[in-house]
Write a protein that holds these residues in place. Structure first.
Motif, mmCIF file in Angstrom:
data_model
loop_
_atom_site.group_PDB
_atom_site.id
_atom_site.type_symbol
_atom_site.label_atom_id
_atom_site.label_comp_id
_atom_site.label_asym_id
_atom_site.label_seq_id
_atom_site.Cartn_x
_atom_site.Cartn_y
_atom_site.Cartn_z
ATOM 1 N N LYS A 112 0.845 -1.191 0.000
ATOM 2 C CA LYS A 112 0.000 0.000 0.000
ATOM 3 C C LYS A 112 0.882 1.243 0.000
ATOM 4 O O LYS A 112 1.931 1.271 0.640
ATOM 5 N N LYS A 132 0.718 5.415 0.664
ATOM 6 C CA LYS A 132 -0.007 6.592 1.129
ATOM 7 C C LYS A 132 0.896 7.806 0.993
ATOM 8 O O LYS A 132 2.091 7.733 1.287
ATOM 9 N N HIS A 180 1.326 11.905 1.985
ATOM 10 C CA HIS A 180 0.880 13.021 2.834
ATOM 11 C C HIS A 180 1.630 14.292 2.444
ATOM 12 O O HIS A 180 2.832 14.251 2.188
ATOM 13 N N THR A 219 -5.809 11.784 7.225
ATOM 14 C CA THR A 219 -6.197 11.203 5.949
ATOM 15 C C THR A 219 -5.134 11.521 4.895
ATOM 16 O O THR A 219 -4.708 12.679 4.783
ATOM 17 N N PRO A 220 -4.684 10.521 4.140
ATOM 18 C CA PRO A 220 -3.649 10.794 3.133
ATOM 19 C C PRO A 220 -4.116 11.800 2.093
ATOM 20 O O PRO A 220 -5.295 11.849 1.735
ATOM 21 N N GLU A 259 -3.726 8.417 -2.271
ATOM 22 C CA GLU A 259 -3.553 6.998 -1.997
ATOM 23 C C GLU A 259 -3.633 6.249 -3.326
ATOM 24 O O GLU A 259 -4.604 5.543 -3.616
ATOM 25 N N GLU A 285 4.630 6.925 2.028
ATOM 26 C CA GLU A 285 4.703 5.815 2.982
ATOM 27 C C GLU A 285 4.322 4.526 2.264
ATOM 28 O O GLU A 285 3.183 4.351 1.829
ATOM 29 N N SER A 333 9.383 5.024 4.467
ATOM 30 C CA SER A 333 8.910 6.363 4.128
ATOM 31 C C SER A 333 10.005 7.131 3.401
ATOM 32 O O SER A 333 11.194 6.957 3.681
#
Length: 208
Positions: free
Chosen positions: A74, A76, A78, A87-88, A91, A121, A138
């Motif tokens: 996954k 994400k 930011h 909340t990203p 995504e 991330e 990250s």
């Protein structure tokens, strides 16, 4: 002696991962027994509002490449600053990417909404049949304004620096040489990279 053997194995693995990647604009991070070589086009200098392709070459300790088909991965993204649990901003859906060096590694097409500092991330767990430790990695990416990115000096995260030298607007005197506009790329030496790998290997070895 066993501890030294583990340290040597870690150092060789990290050195192999780094040298196996093309030399320009790549970032290698490690989590558990997984190392990930990260790259984003173009040349780690994405522009806001313009599509960029990012990919992560996952390598298990020992040199085995982990394709996306073997990883529940996954991604994400930011916009910094942000807090854990926010909340990203994005995504994106990961897809298999193949390059001249890597085949079917996790990748995504990303369009950053505005300029600024972003944190990417990447997390993953093994699918059935795969054997590697769950990981979380990250990376920080600087996104330039779309119209400004080509005119500004950019500091990529891998230690490569581009400096833009702009001529002054003062009028030239007769017979004077014109000002020269040049870009001076400065690439970190290979010795520094190998020294950094040794430090990381030593740190990881001590944590075993």
């Amino acid at each position: 002696m066993a501890h030294l053997g583990k340290l040597n194995t870690l150092g060789v693995w990290l050195l192999w991962v780094t040298l196996a990647a093309p030399a320009f604009a790549h970032t290698v991070h490690v989590s558990g027994d997984v190392a990930a070589t990260f790259h984003i086009e173009p040349n780690h200098n994405p522009k806001a509002g313009h599509p960029s392709q990012a990919w992560f070459s996952l390598t298990q300790r020992g040199g085995k490449v982990i394709p996306l088909a073997q990883c529940n991965c996954k991604l994400k993204i930011h916009l910094n600053p942000h807090k854990e649990g926010d909340t990203p901003t994005l995504e994106p859906v990961l897809k298999p990417i193949s390059t001249a060096q890597y085949q079917n590694v996790p990748g995504a097409d990303i369009t950053f909404p505005k300029s600024g500092e972003y944190e990417l991330e990447l997390s993953g767990t093994p699918k059935t049949g795969a054997k590697f430790q769950p990981f979380e990695l990250s990376y920080e990416v600087t996104v330039m304004a779309g119209a400004m990115a080509s005119a500004a000096g950019v500091q990529p995260k891998n230690g490569t620096q581009s400096v833009k030298v702009t001529p002054t607007a003062a009028p030239q005197k007769e017979g004077a040489q014109p000002a020269i506009d040049s870009t001076l790329p400065i690439v970190a030496g290979a010795g520094f990279g190998i020294a950094a790998i040794a430090v990381v290997g030593f740190t990881l070895g001590r944590k075993k």
